[in-house]
Design a protein around this motif. Structure first.
Motif, PDB file in Angstrom:
ATOM      1  N   GLN A 154       6.279   7.789   2.674  1.00  9.91           N
ATOM      2  CA  GLN A 154       4.923   7.264   2.551  1.00  9.91           C
ATOM      3  C   GLN A 154       4.359   7.371   1.131  1.00  9.91           C
ATOM      4  O   GLN A 154       3.512   6.568   0.754  1.00  9.91           O
ATOM      5  CB  GLN A 154       3.991   7.995   3.533  1.00  9.91           C
ATOM      6  CG  GLN A 154       4.345   7.804   4.999  1.00  9.91           C
ATOM      7  CD  GLN A 154       4.164   6.360   5.469  1.00  9.91           C
ATOM      8  OE1 GLN A 154       3.513   5.551   4.817  1.00  9.91           O
ATOM      9  NE2 GLN A 154       4.755   6.041   6.612  1.00  9.91           N
ATOM     10  N   SER A 155       4.788   8.347   0.364  1.00 12.77           N
ATOM     11  CA  SER A 155       4.305   8.501  -1.015  1.00 12.77           C
ATOM     12  C   SER A 155       5.313   9.353  -1.769  1.00 12.77           C
ATOM     13  O   SER A 155       6.380   9.683  -1.234  1.00 12.77           O
ATOM     14  CB  SER A 155       2.915   9.152  -1.043  1.00 12.77           C
ATOM     15  OG  SER A 155       3.000  10.547  -0.804  1.00 12.77           O
ATOM     16  N   ASN A 165       1.777   1.229   3.906  1.00 13.17           N
ATOM     17  CA  ASN A 165       2.103   0.696   2.580  1.00 13.17           C
ATOM     18  C   ASN A 165       2.587  -0.750   2.613  1.00 13.17           C
ATOM     19  O   ASN A 165       2.620  -1.416   1.569  1.00 13.17           O
ATOM     20  CB  ASN A 165       3.172   1.568   1.923  1.00 13.17           C
ATOM     21  CG  ASN A 165       2.666   2.974   1.642  1.00 13.17           C
ATOM     22  OD1 ASN A 165       1.576   3.156   1.128  1.00 13.17           O
ATOM     23  ND2 ASN A 165       3.463   3.977   2.004  1.00 13.17           N
ATOM     24  N   GLY A 200       8.721   0.744   5.732  1.00 12.92           N
ATOM     25  CA  GLY A 200       8.961   1.327   4.418  1.00 12.92           C
ATOM     26  C   GLY A 200      10.378   1.846   4.357  1.00 12.92           C
ATOM     27  O   GLY A 200      11.181   1.613   5.274  1.00 12.92           O
TER      28      GLY A 200
END
Length: 497
Positions: free
Chosen positions: A178-179, A283, A150
């Motif tokens: 991650q988010s 992800n 990512g």
């Protein structure tokens, strides 16, 4: 300490001013660049160097002013990817960096707190409580390759404190977005902030940390010293103070009980959550993390601690700073402190014997050190190997040591290989030390490579003694040329030397 520039460096922007004054060491472009794969793909050719797959080179630092999807952002890459730039920004002779850094470790200065009204890093504040908050839209975290787990913050200095003693530590770690408000963090074995995290987790509490990006290079490089030079409880920010001759400024974070580096370009305030783990590539499912300093793309970690972002603070027109994982920038970040640690230890034990140390780029600044020594009498015979053992002892991740004499330039690989060719016999000049803990990112240090290896990250450490036995020195004198000044014959060429 001797100054080589009149500009007083106290943050990233003044460091850039120093580099801008150097010929062909800085470049800006307004051509749009995608932070996903393209930025690193471009810089790979321009200036990454290090263990990056060829073709690559050591080139200028580059400021990308037009980031796709981020109209108000800019990204700087490669600032520290040159020993000449590092030396100039620190005000040190380029071949004396290890000694210069070594003096700073002996003359540290504690950081100081400043009021939030004076903290440049908090000119703009984004709080995670805002319903529109999304760190992925605020900060252009790059990916280095299409295989990356990512987007990563590749040059973020994590600042954390021991929940029991309050001691502060700063270290660079692998940080994957991650988010919209979560980042995973990878800790190599034995890292001090991971020990802080474990203590907090045992108490069922989160560990507050700040991720500081876009810093005075003295802070970034000073943070890369490791034990035993900077033992547990040692605040590496004091080294940066020693390098600058004045304290580094800290400020209280906006949303957590932690400190930020006051002159940072960008700060992420976060908490490492207790008893929460995440798969690094959840992800993308690539199976890989990102390119690491040995030159390989490491596997994605199946279970990493997770931090929850509480706020992002930054300067106006902030600069995101990044690096290409296996490049020369990592070599200098890791290697120059390695050199200083080795030099201080050996010089204290065998005064005047060690002339210089070079953490070679082929080892990513960690795995290979070249030690230049000077045997002054027959009594020094054998001390070269003692020096190599001391180097291996002071820096646990060091895998190989090459020893050369004082007439060999440790920074010139051709000269080192010449010494290995003419002053080395494999059966008597090689010392093997098997079964020693090294570094988990070297893929050869694994039972799959050789069943005799007892575990991942365990290595056979090797010393290559390419020095002449003292009693034979008169038979190994290099051809001596007449000293003639070439300037009258090639003035323009000499001007650039």
């Amino acid at each position: 300490m001797k100054k080589t520039t009149s500009i007083e460096v106290n943050d990233l922007r003044t460091a850039i001013e120093v580099v801008q004054a150097m010929p062909k060491q800085y470049h800006e472009t307004n051509v749009e660049i995608d932070p996903k794969d393209d930025l690193a793909g471009v810089y790979r050719y321009i200036g990454a160097g290090g263990t990056v797959m060829r073709p690559t080179q050591v080139g200028p630092a580059v400021m990308f002013n037009n980031i796709k999807g981020y109209p108000s952002s800019r990204i700087l890459v490669g600032l520290i990817a040159s020993r000449e730039r590092v030396a100039t920004m620190l005000g040190a002779p380029v071949k004396e960096l290890s000694k210069f850094m070594g003096k700073a470790v002996k003359n540290t200065i504690d950081p100081v707190m400043v009021d939030q009204s004076k903290a440049l890093c908090q000119e703009i504040v984004y709080k995670a409580t805002d319903p529109d908050f999304d760190l992925r839209k605020i900060l252009p975290a790059p990916t280095n390759t299409p295989q990356d787990a990512g987007p990563f913050f590749c040059e973020g200095l994590v600042l954390g404190s021991d929940p029991e003693t309050g001691h502060t530590d700063v270290t660079i770690h692998r940080l994957c977005v991650q988010s919209k408000y979560e980042i995973s963090i990878f800790f190599a074995l034995g890292r001090h902030i991971d020990i802080f995290r474990q203590k907090a987790e045992q108490a069922g509490k989160p560990l507050p940390v700040t991720i500081n990006m876009g810093l005075d290079p003295a802070i970034t490089i000073g943070s890369c010293f490791e034990a035993p030079t900077t033992p547990f409880g040692f605040d590496e920010l004091k080294v940066a103070g020693g390098l600058r001759g004045k304290p580094i400024e800290l400020v209280n974070a906006v949303t957590i009980n932690q400190k930020s580096i006051a002159r940072a370009e960008i700060v992420i305030e976060a908490e490492i959550l207790p008893n929460v783990r995440v798969r690094e590539d959840q992800n993308t499912n690539t199976g890989y993390a990102m390119p690491e300093f040995p030159g390989y793309t490491g596997p994605a970690n199946p279970s990493l601690p997770l931090m929850k972002v509480k706020a992002i603070t930054m300067r106006k027109n902030a600069i995101m700073q990044t690096l290409v994982g296996p490049g020369e920038e990592h070599v200098n970040l890791a290697g120059i402190p390695t050199e200083a640690s080795i030099f201080n230890t050996i010089d204290a034990g065998i005064p005047g014997f060690l002339q210089n140390v070079y953490a070679h780029p082929s080892g990513g600044g960690k795995f290979l050190a070249i030690l230049q020594v000077k045997k002054r009498s027959q009594a020094d015979q054998g001390r070269e190997r003692q020096a190599a053992l001391m180097a291996l002892g002071v820096y646990s991740e060091l895998k190989q040591v090459i020893l050369v004499d004082e007439d060999v330039d440790p920074f010139d690989t051709d000269d080192v290989l010449w010494a290995m060719t003419t002053r080395y016999q494999g059966d008597i000049s090689t010392i093997f030390i098997p079964g020693v803990r090294c570094h988990q990112l070297d893929p050869s240090q694994d039972p799959a490579f050789d069943p005799k290896i007892l575990g991942h990250g365990i290595s056979t450490k090797t010393i290559f003694d390419c020095t002449v036995p003292y009693h034979l020195k008169s038979s190994f004198v290099r051809a001596q040329f007449k000293e003639v000044d070439p300037t009258p014959y090639m003035p323009e060429w000499m001007k650039n030397k």
